[in-house]
Design a protein around this motif. Structure first.
Motif, PDB file in Angstrom:
ATOM      1  N   ILE A  19       0.953  37.942  -9.283  1.00  0.00           N
ATOM      2  CA  ILE A  19      -0.295  38.541  -8.802  1.00  0.00           C
ATOM      3  C   ILE A  19      -0.182  38.923  -7.331  1.00  0.00           C
ATOM      4  N   VAL A  20       0.380  38.010  -6.533  1.00  0.00           N
ATOM      5  CA  VAL A  20       0.547  38.285  -5.105  1.00  0.00           C
ATOM      6  C   VAL A  20       1.491  39.461  -4.903  1.00  0.00           C
ATOM      7  N   LEU A  21       2.568  39.480  -5.708  1.00  0.00           N
ATOM      8  CA  LEU A  21       3.552  40.561  -5.606  1.00  0.00           C
ATOM      9  C   LEU A  21       2.911  41.906  -5.915  1.00  0.00           C
ATOM     10  N   ILE A  22       2.117  41.936  -6.985  1.00  0.00           N
ATOM     11  CA  ILE A  22       1.443  43.191  -7.358  1.00  0.00           C
ATOM     12  C   ILE A  22       0.443  43.604  -6.270  1.00  0.00           C
ATOM     13  N   ALA A  23      -0.286  42.628  -5.742  1.00  0.00           N
ATOM     14  CA  ALA A  23      -1.275  42.921  -4.715  1.00  0.00           C
ATOM     15  C   ALA A  23      -0.626  43.502  -3.470  1.00  0.00           C
ATOM     16  N   LYS A  24       0.534  42.941  -3.117  1.00  0.00           N
ATOM     17  CA  LYS A  24       1.226  43.447  -1.933  1.00  0.00           C
ATOM     18  C   LYS A  24       1.920  44.772  -2.203  1.00  0.00           C
ATOM     19  N   SER A  25       2.233  45.045  -3.441  1.00  0.00           N
ATOM     20  CA  SER A  25       2.942  46.277  -3.784  1.00  0.00           C
ATOM     21  C   SER A  25       2.000  47.448  -4.034  1.00  0.00           C
ATOM     22  N   ALA A  26       0.763  47.168  -4.345  1.00  0.00           N
ATOM     23  CA  ALA A  26      -0.194  48.223  -4.672  1.00  0.00           C
ATOM     24  C   ALA A  26      -0.889  48.709  -3.390  1.00  0.00           C
ATOM     25  N   VAL A  27      -0.819  49.996  -3.160  1.00  0.00           N
ATOM     26  CA  VAL A  27      -1.438  50.597  -1.980  1.00  0.00           C
ATOM     27  C   VAL A  27      -2.286  51.779  -2.423  1.00  0.00           C
ATOM     28  N   THR A  28      -3.518  51.827  -1.932  1.00  0.00           N
ATOM     29  CA  THR A  28      -4.385  52.970  -2.218  1.00  0.00           C
ATOM     30  C   THR A  28      -4.602  53.766  -0.937  1.00  0.00           C
ATOM     31  N   ILE A  29      -4.279  55.045  -0.983  1.00  0.00           N
ATOM     32  CA  ILE A  29      -4.523  55.942   0.154  1.00  0.00           C
ATOM     33  C   ILE A  29      -5.799  56.709  -0.138  1.00  0.00           C
ATOM     34  N   ASN A  30      -6.764  56.548   0.723  1.00  0.00           N
ATOM     35  CA  ASN A  30      -8.092  57.109   0.484  1.00  0.00           C
ATOM     36  C   ASN A  30      -8.164  58.599   0.799  1.00  0.00           C
ATOM     37  N   SER A  31      -9.315  59.190   0.446  1.00  0.00           N
ATOM     38  CA  SER A  31      -9.538  60.614   0.704  1.00  0.00           C
ATOM     39  C   SER A  31      -9.469  60.900   2.203  1.00  0.00           C
ATOM     40  N   GLY A  32      -8.771  61.970   2.557  1.00  0.00           N
ATOM     41  CA  GLY A  32      -8.647  62.348   3.961  1.00  0.00           C
ATOM     42  C   GLY A  32      -7.569  61.590   4.703  1.00  0.00           C
ATOM     43  N   VAL A  69      -5.976  62.414   8.228  1.00  0.00           N
ATOM     44  CA  VAL A  69      -5.434  63.763   8.384  1.00  0.00           C
ATOM     45  C   VAL A  69      -6.532  64.821   8.411  1.00  0.00           C
ATOM     46  N   ARG A  70      -7.795  64.392   8.420  1.00  0.00           N
ATOM     47  CA  ARG A  70      -8.899  65.338   8.591  1.00  0.00           C
ATOM     48  C   ARG A  70      -8.943  65.836  10.037  1.00  0.00           C
ATOM     49  N   ASP A  71      -9.693  66.952  10.239  1.00  0.00           N
ATOM     50  CA  ASP A  71      -9.946  67.416  11.606  1.00  0.00           C
ATOM     51  C   ASP A  71     -10.732  66.349  12.363  1.00  0.00           C
ATOM     52  N   GLN A  72     -10.322  66.066  13.573  1.00  0.00           N
ATOM     53  CA  GLN A  72     -10.984  65.062  14.398  1.00  0.00           C
ATOM     54  C   GLN A  72     -11.470  65.717  15.696  1.00  0.00           C
ATOM     55  N   LEU A  93     -14.881  69.146  28.026  1.00  0.00           N
ATOM     56  CA  LEU A  93     -14.152  69.787  26.936  1.00  0.00           C
ATOM     57  C   LEU A  93     -14.520  69.154  25.599  1.00  0.00           C
ATOM     58  N   THR A  94     -14.477  69.956  24.555  1.00  0.00           N
ATOM     59  CA  THR A  94     -14.517  69.459  23.187  1.00  0.00           C
ATOM     60  C   THR A  94     -13.182  69.804  22.543  1.00  0.00           C
ATOM     61  N   ILE A  95     -12.491  68.784  22.031  1.00  0.00           N
ATOM     62  CA  ILE A  95     -11.133  68.955  21.521  1.00  0.00           C
ATOM     63  C   ILE A  95     -11.119  68.646  20.031  1.00  0.00           C
ATOM     64  N   GLN A  96     -10.594  69.564  19.244  1.00  0.00           N
ATOM     65  CA  GLN A  96     -10.425  69.350  17.803  1.00  0.00           C
ATOM     66  C   GLN A  96      -8.940  69.325  17.485  1.00  0.00           C
ATOM     67  N   TYR A  97      -8.505  68.315  16.755  1.00  0.00           N
ATOM     68  CA  TYR A  97      -7.079  68.127  16.500  1.00  0.00           C
ATOM     69  C   TYR A  97      -6.879  67.340  15.205  1.00  0.00           C
ATOM     70  N   LYS A  98      -5.647  67.252  14.757  1.00  0.00           N
ATOM     71  CA  LYS A  98      -5.279  66.398  13.627  1.00  0.00           C
ATOM     72  C   LYS A  98      -3.759  66.242  13.631  1.00  0.00           C
ATOM     73  N   PRO A  99      -3.249  65.204  12.980  1.00  0.00           N
ATOM     74  CA  PRO A  99      -1.796  65.071  12.895  1.00  0.00           C
ATOM     75  C   PRO A  99      -1.228  66.095  11.914  1.00  0.00           C
ATOM     76  N   TYR A 164       4.454  66.980  16.726  1.00  0.00           N
ATOM     77  CA  TYR A 164       3.892  66.896  15.373  1.00  0.00           C
ATOM     78  C   TYR A 164       2.381  66.653  15.354  1.00  0.00           C
ATOM     79  N   ILE A 165       1.689  67.295  16.309  1.00  0.00           N
ATOM     80  CA  ILE A 165       0.224  67.232  16.352  1.00  0.00           C
ATOM     81  C   ILE A 165      -0.315  68.650  16.344  1.00  0.00           C
ATOM     82  N   ASP A 166      -1.316  68.911  15.509  1.00  0.00           N
ATOM     83  CA  ASP A 166      -1.932  70.235  15.415  1.00  0.00           C
ATOM     84  C   ASP A 166      -3.218  70.271  16.242  1.00  0.00           C
TER      85      ASP A 166
END
Length: 271
Positions: A19-32, A69-72, A93-99, A164-166
Protein backbone atom coordinates in the motif's frame (compact mmCIF):
# COMPACT_ATOMS: atom_id res chain seq x y z
CA UNK A 1 -3.83 -22.15 16.03
CA UNK A 2 -0.46 -20.83 17.11
CA UNK A 3 0.75 -20.74 13.48
CA UNK A 4 -1.96 -18.40 12.19
CA UNK A 5 -0.75 -15.30 13.99
CA UNK A 6 2.81 -16.03 12.88
CA UNK A 7 1.69 -16.21 9.23
CA UNK A 8 -0.69 -13.26 9.53
CA UNK A 9 1.86 -10.76 10.82
CA UNK A 10 4.28 -11.03 7.87
CA UNK A 11 1.35 -10.95 5.47
CA UNK A 12 0.04 -7.84 7.10
CA UNK A 13 3.47 -6.27 6.84
CA UNK A 14 3.63 -7.14 3.14
CA UNK A 15 0.18 -5.68 2.52
CA UNK A 16 1.09 -2.47 4.29
CA UNK A 17 4.35 -2.27 2.36
CA UNK A 18 2.49 -2.71 -0.93
CA UNK A 19 0.00 0.00 0.00
CA UNK A 20 2.80 2.40 0.92
CA UNK A 21 4.65 1.50 -2.28
CA UNK A 22 1.58 2.18 -4.41
CA UNK A 23 0.88 5.43 -2.57
CA UNK A 24 4.41 6.64 -3.16
CA UNK A 25 4.38 5.51 -6.78
CA UNK A 26 1.05 7.07 -7.72
CA UNK A 27 1.22 10.73 -8.76
CA UNK A 28 -1.65 12.88 -9.98
CA UNK A 29 -0.85 16.00 -12.01
CA UNK A 30 -3.74 18.41 -11.79
CA UNK A 31 -5.28 20.67 -14.42
CA UNK A 32 -2.97 23.50 -15.44
CA UNK A 33 0.14 21.68 -14.19
CA UNK A 34 3.10 19.95 -15.76
CA UNK A 35 5.42 17.43 -14.13
CA UNK A 36 9.19 16.97 -14.02
CA UNK A 37 10.53 13.56 -13.01
CA UNK A 38 13.60 13.34 -10.80
CA UNK A 39 15.30 9.92 -10.98
CA UNK A 40 17.17 9.24 -7.78
CA UNK A 41 19.46 6.51 -9.09
CA UNK A 42 19.46 7.01 -12.86
CA UNK A 43 20.57 10.43 -14.01
CA UNK A 44 18.67 12.93 -11.92
CA UNK A 45 16.25 15.29 -13.72
CA UNK A 46 14.55 13.91 -16.81
CA UNK A 47 15.08 16.91 -19.12
CA UNK A 48 13.58 15.28 -22.20
CA UNK A 49 10.05 14.63 -20.96
CA UNK A 50 7.30 16.79 -19.51
CA UNK A 51 4.51 14.86 -17.79
CA UNK A 52 1.01 16.06 -18.53
CA UNK A 53 -2.20 16.11 -16.52
CA UNK A 54 -3.55 12.90 -15.07
CA UNK A 55 -2.42 9.82 -13.14
CA UNK A 56 1.19 8.61 -13.33
CA UNK A 57 3.07 5.76 -11.69
CA UNK A 58 6.70 6.36 -10.79
CA UNK A 59 9.22 4.35 -8.86
CA UNK A 60 8.96 5.08 -5.13
CA UNK A 61 12.56 6.28 -4.95
CA UNK A 62 11.90 8.85 -7.69
CA UNK A 63 9.93 12.06 -7.30
CA UNK A 64 7.63 14.16 -9.49
CA UNK A 65 7.95 17.95 -9.26
CA UNK A 66 4.87 19.89 -10.34
CA UNK A 67 4.89 23.27 -12.13
CA UNK A 68 1.94 25.51 -12.88
CA UNK A 69 1.94 26.02 -16.64
CA UNK A 70 -0.99 28.45 -16.85
CA UNK A 71 -0.44 32.15 -17.60
CA UNK A 72 0.60 33.89 -14.39
CA UNK A 73 0.31 37.60 -13.60
CA UNK A 74 2.40 39.66 -11.20
CA UNK A 75 2.44 43.40 -10.52
CA UNK A 76 5.79 45.02 -9.85
CA UNK A 77 6.84 48.49 -8.74
CA UNK A 78 10.38 49.40 -9.80
CA UNK A 79 11.67 52.39 -7.86
CA UNK A 80 15.41 52.41 -8.44
CA UNK A 81 15.42 53.77 -11.99
CA UNK A 82 17.01 56.97 -13.33
CA UNK A 83 16.19 58.98 -16.44
CA UNK A 84 18.96 60.07 -18.80
CA UNK A 85 19.05 63.42 -16.98
CA UNK A 86 19.55 61.71 -13.62
CA UNK A 87 16.05 62.04 -12.14
CA UNK A 88 14.56 59.22 -10.04
CA UNK A 89 11.74 57.37 -11.81
CA UNK A 90 9.17 54.88 -10.47
CA UNK A 91 7.47 52.47 -12.86
CA UNK A 92 4.44 50.25 -12.17
CA UNK A 93 4.39 47.12 -14.34
CA UNK A 94 2.04 44.22 -14.90
CA UNK A 95 3.94 41.11 -16.01
CA UNK A 96 2.37 38.02 -17.57
CA UNK A 97 4.54 34.92 -17.92
CA UNK A 98 4.64 31.13 -17.71
CA UNK A 99 7.26 28.38 -17.86
CA UNK A 100 8.01 26.84 -21.23
CA UNK A 101 6.03 23.61 -20.91
CA UNK A 102 8.11 21.56 -23.32
CA UNK A 103 11.28 22.46 -21.42
CA UNK A 104 10.14 22.08 -17.81
CA UNK A 105 12.93 19.58 -17.12
CA UNK A 106 15.62 21.96 -18.31
CA UNK A 107 14.02 24.85 -16.38
CA UNK A 108 13.97 22.76 -13.21
CA UNK A 109 17.55 21.63 -13.66
CA UNK A 110 18.97 25.10 -14.34
CA UNK A 111 16.71 27.37 -12.27
CA UNK A 112 14.08 25.62 -10.15
CA UNK A 113 10.61 26.31 -8.87
CA UNK A 114 11.47 29.84 -7.74
CA UNK A 115 12.24 30.87 -11.33
CA UNK A 116 10.21 34.09 -11.06
CA UNK A 117 12.31 35.61 -8.28
CA UNK A 118 15.55 34.22 -9.71
CA UNK A 119 15.06 35.05 -13.39
CA UNK A 120 11.87 36.93 -14.37
CA UNK A 121 12.03 39.84 -11.92
CA UNK A 122 15.78 40.48 -12.30
CA UNK A 123 15.47 40.42 -16.10
CA UNK A 124 12.56 42.87 -16.09
CA UNK A 125 14.34 45.17 -13.64
CA UNK A 126 17.60 45.16 -15.63
CA UNK A 127 15.92 45.82 -18.99
CA UNK A 128 13.64 48.54 -17.57
CA UNK A 129 16.61 50.30 -15.95
CA UNK A 130 18.54 50.25 -19.23
CA UNK A 131 15.64 51.51 -21.37
CA UNK A 132 14.37 54.15 -18.92
CA UNK A 133 17.90 55.50 -18.77
CA UNK A 134 17.73 56.42 -22.47
CA UNK A 135 14.91 58.96 -22.06
CA UNK A 136 14.56 62.37 -20.44
CA UNK A 137 12.02 62.94 -17.68
CA UNK A 138 9.85 64.99 -20.04
CA UNK A 139 9.83 62.22 -22.65
CA UNK A 140 8.89 59.65 -20.03
CA UNK A 141 6.05 61.87 -18.80
CA UNK A 142 4.55 62.74 -22.13
CA UNK A 143 4.69 60.49 -25.15
CA UNK A 144 7.06 57.56 -24.66
CA UNK A 145 4.99 55.18 -22.52
CA UNK A 146 3.94 52.87 -25.36
CA UNK A 147 7.39 52.90 -26.89
CA UNK A 148 9.01 52.02 -23.55
CA UNK A 149 6.50 49.22 -22.98
CA UNK A 150 7.29 47.62 -26.35
CA UNK A 151 11.03 47.92 -25.82
CA UNK A 152 10.94 46.36 -22.35
CA UNK A 153 8.72 43.52 -23.53
CA UNK A 154 10.77 42.70 -26.64
CA UNK A 155 14.13 42.67 -24.87
CA UNK A 156 12.93 40.74 -21.82
CA UNK A 157 11.33 38.07 -24.02
CA UNK A 158 14.71 37.42 -25.63
CA UNK A 159 16.47 37.25 -22.26
CA UNK A 160 13.95 34.81 -20.75
CA UNK A 161 13.64 32.50 -23.74
CA UNK A 162 17.16 31.22 -23.21
CA UNK A 163 16.27 30.12 -19.66
CA UNK A 164 13.04 28.37 -20.77
CA UNK A 165 10.54 31.00 -19.59
CA UNK A 166 7.84 32.49 -21.83
CA UNK A 167 7.09 36.18 -21.31
CA UNK A 168 3.56 36.84 -22.56
CA UNK A 169 3.44 40.60 -22.12
CA UNK A 170 4.62 43.55 -20.05
CA UNK A 171 2.25 46.44 -19.41
CA UNK A 172 3.56 49.80 -18.20
CA UNK A 173 0.74 50.93 -15.93
CA UNK A 174 2.30 54.16 -14.66
CA UNK A 175 5.51 56.16 -14.91
CA UNK A 176 5.91 58.39 -11.88
CA UNK A 177 8.30 61.35 -11.64
CA UNK A 178 9.14 63.58 -8.65
CA UNK A 179 6.29 65.99 -7.88
CA UNK A 180 8.35 69.12 -8.60
CA UNK A 181 9.40 67.79 -12.00
CA UNK A 182 5.82 66.88 -12.88
CA UNK A 183 4.63 70.37 -11.92
CA UNK A 184 7.38 71.99 -14.02
CA UNK A 185 6.51 69.87 -17.05
CA UNK A 186 2.79 70.66 -16.66
CA UNK A 187 3.59 74.38 -16.44
CA UNK A 188 5.73 74.17 -19.56
CA UNK A 189 2.99 72.33 -21.45
CA UNK A 190 0.42 74.95 -20.41
CA UNK A 191 2.63 77.77 -21.67
CA UNK A 192 3.26 75.92 -24.93
CA UNK A 193 -0.49 75.49 -25.42
CA UNK A 194 -1.09 79.18 -24.76
CA UNK A 195 1.62 80.09 -27.26
CA UNK A 196 0.08 77.82 -29.88
CA UNK A 197 -3.32 79.44 -29.24
CA UNK A 198 -1.81 82.91 -29.63
CA UNK A 199 -0.13 81.89 -32.89
CA UNK A 200 -3.42 80.54 -34.18
CA UNK A 201 -5.29 83.74 -33.31
CA UNK A 202 -2.53 85.83 -34.92
CA UNK A 203 -2.64 83.78 -38.10
CA UNK A 204 -6.45 84.04 -38.18
CA UNK A 205 -6.27 87.83 -37.80
CA UNK A 206 -3.66 88.11 -40.53
CA UNK A 207 -5.78 86.01 -42.89
CA UNK A 208 -8.87 88.16 -42.18
CA UNK A 209 -6.88 91.35 -42.77
CA UNK A 210 -5.59 89.95 -46.04
CA UNK A 211 -9.13 88.97 -47.06
CA UNK A 212 -10.43 92.48 -46.35
CA UNK A 213 -7.52 94.05 -48.26
CA UNK A 214 -8.18 91.87 -51.31
CA UNK A 215 -11.91 92.61 -51.09
CA UNK A 216 -11.28 96.38 -50.88
CA UNK A 217 -8.88 96.26 -53.83
CA UNK A 218 -11.48 94.34 -55.82
CA UNK A 219 -14.18 96.92 -55.07
CA UNK A 220 -11.87 99.80 -55.94
CA UNK A 221 -10.95 98.18 -59.24
CA UNK A 222 -14.61 97.55 -60.04
CA UNK A 223 -15.50 101.19 -59.29
CA UNK A 224 -12.73 102.43 -61.57
CA UNK A 225 -13.96 100.23 -64.41
CA UNK A 226 -17.55 101.34 -63.82
CA UNK A 227 -16.60 105.03 -63.70
CA UNK A 228 -14.64 104.73 -66.92
CA UNK A 229 -17.60 103.14 -68.67
CA UNK A 230 -20.26 105.71 -67.60
CA UNK A 231 -20.38 108.41 -70.31
CA UNK A 232 -22.73 111.43 -70.20
CA UNK A 233 -24.99 109.83 -72.79
CA UNK A 234 -25.37 106.65 -70.72
CA UNK A 235 -26.13 108.67 -67.62
CA UNK A 236 -28.85 110.59 -69.46
CA UNK A 237 -30.44 107.38 -70.70
CA UNK A 238 -30.44 105.93 -67.19
CA UNK A 239 -32.04 109.14 -65.88
CA UNK A 240 -34.79 108.95 -68.45
CA UNK A 241 -35.51 105.33 -67.58
CA UNK A 242 -35.78 106.21 -63.90
CA UNK A 243 -38.12 109.13 -64.68
CA UNK A 244 -40.43 106.92 -66.72
CA UNK A 245 -40.64 104.41 -63.88
CA UNK A 246 -41.53 107.17 -61.43
CA UNK A 247 -44.24 108.46 -63.74
CA UNK A 248 -45.85 105.04 -63.83
CA UNK A 249 -46.08 104.82 -60.04
CA UNK A 250 -49.61 105.16 -58.60
CA UNK A 251 -48.26 106.95 -55.51
CA UNK A 252 -46.37 109.60 -57.45
CA UNK A 253 -47.62 112.86 -58.99
CA UNK A 254 -45.01 113.82 -61.54
CA UNK A 255 -44.84 117.23 -63.23
CA UNK A 256 -42.09 117.79 -65.77
CA UNK A 257 -41.18 121.43 -66.20
CA UNK A 258 -38.28 122.29 -68.40
CA UNK A 259 -34.94 120.57 -67.87
CA UNK A 260 -31.94 120.74 -65.59
CA UNK A 261 -28.42 121.84 -66.42
CA UNK A 262 -27.56 118.33 -67.59
CA UNK A 263 -30.50 118.23 -69.97
CA UNK A 264 -32.50 115.87 -67.67
CA UNK A 265 -36.15 116.62 -66.81
CA UNK A 266 -36.95 118.25 -63.50
CA UNK A 267 -39.39 116.19 -61.43
CA UNK A 268 -41.81 117.65 -58.88
CA UNK A 269 -44.27 115.73 -56.78
CA UNK A 270 -45.51 114.77 -53.31
CA UNK A 271 -43.19 111.76 -53.15
Amino acid sequence: MDKLPKIGIPLLIIIIAVIVLIAKSAVTINSGEGGVLYKQFSGGVDIDNTYGEGFHVVAPWNSMIKYEVRDQTVQEKLDELLSVDGLPIEVDLTIQYKPNKSNLGRLHQTVGLDYYSRKVRPAISSVARSIIGQYTAEELYSSKKNSIQKEIEAQTKKDLQIVYIDLIQVLVEKIELPAKITAAIEDKKTKEQELEKYKYLLQTAEKEAERQRVEAEGKATANKILSASLTDKILQEKGIEATLKLSESENSKVIVIGSGESGMPLILGNQ
